[in-house]
Design a protein around this motif. Structure first.
Motif, PDB file in Angstrom:
ATOM      1  N   PRO A 147       1.902  -0.827 -16.247  1.00  0.00           N
ATOM      2  CA  PRO A 147       2.291   0.499 -16.728  1.00  0.00           C
ATOM      3  C   PRO A 147       1.550   1.610 -15.993  1.00  0.00           C
ATOM      4  O   PRO A 147       0.326   1.570 -15.838  1.00  0.00           O
ATOM      5  CB  PRO A 147       1.920   0.447 -18.215  1.00  0.00           C
ATOM      6  CG  PRO A 147       2.068  -1.002 -18.574  1.00  0.00           C
ATOM      7  CD  PRO A 147       1.593  -1.750 -17.356  1.00  0.00           C
ATOM      8  N   GLY A 148       2.292   2.606 -15.536  1.00  0.00           N
ATOM      9  CA  GLY A 148       1.705   3.709 -14.784  1.00  0.00           C
ATOM     10  C   GLY A 148       2.787   4.590 -14.209  1.00  0.00           C
ATOM     11  O   GLY A 148       3.950   4.523 -14.631  1.00  0.00           O
ATOM     12  N   GLU A 149       2.414   5.432 -13.250  1.00  0.00           N
ATOM     13  CA  GLU A 149       3.343   6.378 -12.639  1.00  0.00           C
ATOM     14  C   GLU A 149       3.719   5.929 -11.226  1.00  0.00           C
ATOM     15  O   GLU A 149       2.914   5.320 -10.523  1.00  0.00           O
ATOM     16  CB  GLU A 149       2.720   7.772 -12.565  1.00  0.00           C
ATOM     17  CG  GLU A 149       2.458   8.419 -13.913  1.00  0.00           C
ATOM     18  CD  GLU A 149       1.819   9.792 -13.778  1.00  0.00           C
ATOM     19  OE1 GLU A 149       2.027  10.626 -14.668  1.00  0.00           O
ATOM     20  OE2 GLU A 149       1.113  10.023 -12.775  1.00  0.00           O
ATOM     21  N   GLN A 150       4.931   6.238 -10.851  1.00  0.00           N
ATOM     22  CA  GLN A 150       5.385   5.999  -9.486  1.00  0.00           C
ATOM     23  C   GLN A 150       5.315   7.306  -8.712  1.00  0.00           C
ATOM     24  O   GLN A 150       5.565   8.386  -9.253  1.00  0.00           O
ATOM     25  CB  GLN A 150       6.826   5.477  -9.468  1.00  0.00           C
ATOM     26  CG  GLN A 150       7.354   5.205  -8.075  1.00  0.00           C
ATOM     27  CD  GLN A 150       8.723   4.558  -8.085  1.00  0.00           C
ATOM     28  OE1 GLN A 150       9.481   4.704  -9.048  1.00  0.00           O
ATOM     29  NE2 GLN A 150       9.065   3.848  -7.028  1.00  0.00           N
ATOM     30  N   THR A 151       4.984   7.205  -7.423  1.00  0.00           N
ATOM     31  CA  THR A 151       4.991   8.383  -6.560  1.00  0.00           C
ATOM     32  C   THR A 151       5.957   8.146  -5.404  1.00  0.00           C
ATOM     33  O   THR A 151       6.101   7.022  -4.909  1.00  0.00           O
ATOM     34  CB  THR A 151       3.597   8.694  -5.999  1.00  0.00           C
ATOM     35  OG1 THR A 151       3.126   7.596  -5.226  1.00  0.00           O
ATOM     36  CG2 THR A 151       2.621   8.979  -7.127  1.00  0.00           C
ATOM     37  N   LEU A 152       6.618   9.216  -4.998  1.00  0.00           N
ATOM     38  CA  LEU A 152       7.518   9.202  -3.853  1.00  0.00           C
ATOM     39  C   LEU A 152       7.134  10.328  -2.908  1.00  0.00           C
ATOM     40  O   LEU A 152       6.671  11.382  -3.333  1.00  0.00           O
ATOM     41  CB  LEU A 152       8.980   9.426  -4.276  1.00  0.00           C
ATOM     42  CG  LEU A 152       9.603   8.575  -5.370  1.00  0.00           C
ATOM     43  CD1 LEU A 152      11.024   9.074  -5.648  1.00  0.00           C
ATOM     44  CD2 LEU A 152       9.611   7.110  -4.995  1.00  0.00           C
ATOM     45  N   THR A 153       7.339  10.101  -1.626  1.00  0.00           N
ATOM     46  CA  THR A 153       7.346  11.184  -0.658  1.00  0.00           C
ATOM     47  C   THR A 153       8.756  11.244  -0.107  1.00  0.00           C
ATOM     48  O   THR A 153       9.264  10.259   0.453  1.00  0.00           O
ATOM     49  CB  THR A 153       6.357  10.935   0.500  1.00  0.00           C
ATOM     50  OG1 THR A 153       5.038  10.842  -0.029  1.00  0.00           O
ATOM     51  CG2 THR A 153       6.419  12.077   1.511  1.00  0.00           C
TER      52      THR A 153
END
Length: 358
Positions: free
Chosen positions: A348-354
């Motif tokens: 469980p956590g956050e996803q990051t995108l560039t």
């Protein structure tokens, strides 16, 4: 992903990760317990995929410490992991395949085993040529790629690519993956490893409809913001591809940045004069080939140089680099963007995108 799973991952949901270990086509373990970890992808890298996993040393009566056993499921002697990301849909897990990854290192510290993996292009990157590679008179661009890559990876080609003969006298000395890159650059093509573990060669393109709409609003918790810096160092507004024909005459093809939204647009305020990015390849034997290669190189270079956004969001296990998304936020409305890099947590956590604005 099913439409139901696509709807579920827009908000809070229950997830799980499972992994299988294979060695030489033989299944070693089908339920590796993963307590933590994550996945990162960056298509500017030679090997875009990086995986880190944390596994309990003992689970279900099995010792997951590979020790000195070359056939252990977590050893780094050719073992590959097939990783699936699960989404709870109505009490049942829908599994989304994230692909195949080569174990590069495993280490034990106390009660846990740390496992590092990389994408399958590692097999090509680490296999330097032991003798100069010279194509034969009957070789084509496609057959050269196959000769350099197979049997480590099975190669497939997009049907829209037009194969052509390789000029006589070509030679590569040591860098196998570099040789593949040179062939693809001259072809106007790019490679990617599919979720099934094949190497797909396809035209360089940012075409396609958005697979997801991302909106910066208070209900989803998604954050969209500009990132990076701006510099003139290394900037350009045209690409010059140079080659030579069979008679030794020098050839070149020039493609100008004609994108009306590009800050480097030729004829715009960046510089009214041509600022070239040059490259040369003996694989280019006609002006048409030079122009095609220059146009593809322009698209590849723009992946590194154009405007970027950082996105923080609820993890979406269906996204991979190269996907097109629609972004609303940071002053944009439904802007088409391509995913250039991402991180996906395996807990469980956050996803990051560039993402790059197209």
């Amino acid at each position: 992903m099913s439409t139901t799973a696509l709807a579920v991952v827009q908000g809070s949901y229950t997830m799980n990760v499972r992994a299988e270990s294979w060695l030489g086509g033989t299944l070693l373990a089908d339920s590796i317990p993963i307590s933590d970890g994550g996945e990162s992808r960056d298509r500017s890298l030679a090997v875009p995929e990086q995986i880190s996993l944390t596994v309990p040393r003992r689970d279900g009566g099995f010792d997951w410490d590979p020790g000195t056993d070359p056939a252990h499921p977590l050893a780094a002697y050719g073992q590959m992991l097939r990783i699936d990301y699960g989404v709870d849909v109505g009490g049942q897990m829908e599994w989304i395949n994230r692909g195949w990854f080569l174990i590069t290192e495993s280490s034990t510290d106390g009660d846990t085993v740390a496992v590092n993996c990389q994408g399958l292009l590692t097999l090509i990157d680490e296999a330097s040529l032991i003798a100069p590679f010279q194509p034969s008179s009957t070789d084509t661009l496609g057959s050269v790629v196959r000769a350099l890559v197979e049997p480590a990876l099975t190669v497939g080609f997009d049907g829209t690519l037009v194969d052509r003969a390789v000029p006589l006298g070509m030679q590569w000395d040591s860098d196998r993956l570099g040789a593949v890159a040179e062939v693809l650059t001259a072809w106007g093509a790019a490679e990617r490893v599919t979720e099934d573990g094949y190497l797909l060669i396809e035209p360089v393109s940012d075409a396609g409809s958005p697979v997801l709409s991302i909106s910066d609003n208070s209900t989803t918790g998604t954050v969209v913001r500009w990132q990076g810096s701006t510099t003139r160092d290394g900037a350009f507004n045209c690409v010059v591809a140079q080659g030579e024909d069979s008679a030794g005459n020098q050839l070149q093809g020039v493609v100008y940045d004609g994108d009306g939204t590009s800050p480097y647009q030729y004829g715009g305020p960046f510089n009214p004069l041509p600022v070239p990015y040059p490259f040369q390849s003996s694989l280019l034997t006609t002006v048409a080939q030079c122009r095609t290669a220059a146009a593809a190189q322009m698209k590849l270079l723009r992946r590194q140089a154009f405007r970027r956004l950082g996105v923080t969001m609820v993890p979406h296990p269906g996204l991979v680099t190269g996907d097109i998304v629609s972004v609303t936020g940071a002053g944009l409305t439904n802007a088409r963007c391509a995913i250039e890099s991402l991180s996906l947590p395996y807990a469980p956590g956050e996803q990051t995108l560039t993402v790059r604005v197209l």
